[in-house]
Scaffold this motif. Structure first.
Motif: not given
Length: 323
Positions: A39, A42-47, A63, A49-50
């Motif tokens: 989990e 997954k949150r690090h990958f969202n950050s 990141t 991409c942003a």
């Protein structure tokens, strides 16, 4: 149980024991459960991409490091970090990542060598790519053309750019870049084939003949190099000292520097000591002028038979005493 007994069992809300009871209640609460690594990744990958979409590449590299600390073998994080290094022109760290990946990023390796001015290493990597994948790779053709242009092989670069231009989409960014590079290669070829010869033909015949007959200079040696470095230091002529302009506050009113004549250099001398003493306004010498005698000089006066000087008064009166 009575109400008084229940009231006694409650922890005190005021007084010295209130803090102890509060700390005991706080310590008795359970800690927040930490999220599993999947989990968090997954949150690090969202950050990530942003951050890449916003152009924050330095934070995106950090990141990627967070993701690799949780999963060192994550291929997406390693590849993203490599391209972030290339985007931020950090080619040495990019080569370190490529060396750990093997031959998976051969083109990126050649590009990093090209940007580090290591053309020989880049040529070797490109030859290996062409032997393995053929010569139809457009990225390889672009990089090979740029290497040929940098190394002075303008004809090869011109031919490669023509091949790329035939298959490029019109009105695209690649099409405009190819046209720009093709024009630069064409200008170099024109100068080598005709422009250089035209420039020599435009020179005077005497100079043109001397250029054609003079042998080429010998290669420089260590002694001549040192002499050429040490000699010009003494041969450089010294520049005349530049005269500073006078400050505007120090220039008297009505005086224009360089236009108004300078003051008389003898203005501080006595009039009788000046070179112009005894001359009138028109440069004529006055009658009876002593000719520059200084003040206090003795003059011989003729003496009469009676022993009295001719300049004495007839009455023999004494002069009045000064008060």
């Amino acid at each position: 149980m009575s109400a008084k007994q229940k009231q006694k069992q409650k922890p005190p809300t005021t007084g010295p024991d209130a803090g102890k009871a509060f700390r005991g209640q706080k310590g008795s609460t359970t800690k927040k459960a930490q999220l599993p690594s999947e989990e968090r990744i997954k949150r690090h990958f969202n950050s990530l991409c942003a951050q890449i979409d916003g152009g924050h590449f330095a934070n995106a590299i950090k990141t990627c490091d967070k993701i690799l600390r949780l999963d060192p073998s994550d291929p997406d994080a390693r590849k993203t970090k490599l391209f972030l290094y290339l985007q931020t022109e950090q080619y040495l760290p990019a080569l370190e990542i490529i060396s750990k990946e093997g031959d998976a990023h051969a083109f990126e390796k050649a590009y990093a060598y090209y940007r580090l001015q290591k053309e020989d290493e880049a040529d070797k990597v490109l030859e290996g790519i062409k032997e393995k994948d053929g010569e139809d790779n457009r990225g390889v053709m672009h990089l090979e053309a740029q290497l040929c242009y940098r190394q002075g092989s303008y004809q090869t670069a011109y031919d490669l750019y023509n091949q790329l231009l035939d298959t490029a989409e019109p009105h695209s960014e690649e099409h405009s870049d190819i046209l720009t590079n093709l024009d630069a290669a064409q200008q170099h070829l024109d100068f080598i084939n005709s422009g250089f010869q035209q420039g020599i033909d435009a020179l005077p015949s005497s100079l043109r003949n001397s250029i054609e007959t003079i042998p080429p200079p010998p290669p420089p040696t260590a002694s001549t190099t040192l002499a050429s470095v040490a000699a010009p230091a003494a041969a450089v002529p010294e520049k005349p000292p530049t005269q500073k302009k006078p400050r505007a506050k120090r220039v008297p009113a009505g005086v224009i520097p360089g236009v108004t004549p300078p003051p008389d250099p003898e203005r501080w001398l006595k009039k009788s000591e000046r070179s112009t003493f005894g001359y009138g306004h028109h440069g004529k010498k006055r009658k009876g002028a002593a000719g520059g005698a200084t003040q206090g000089a003795s003059v011989d006066v003729p003496v009469s038979s009676s022993g009295a000087s001719g300049g004495a008064g007839s009455g023999g009166k004494k002069g009045k005493k000064r008060k």
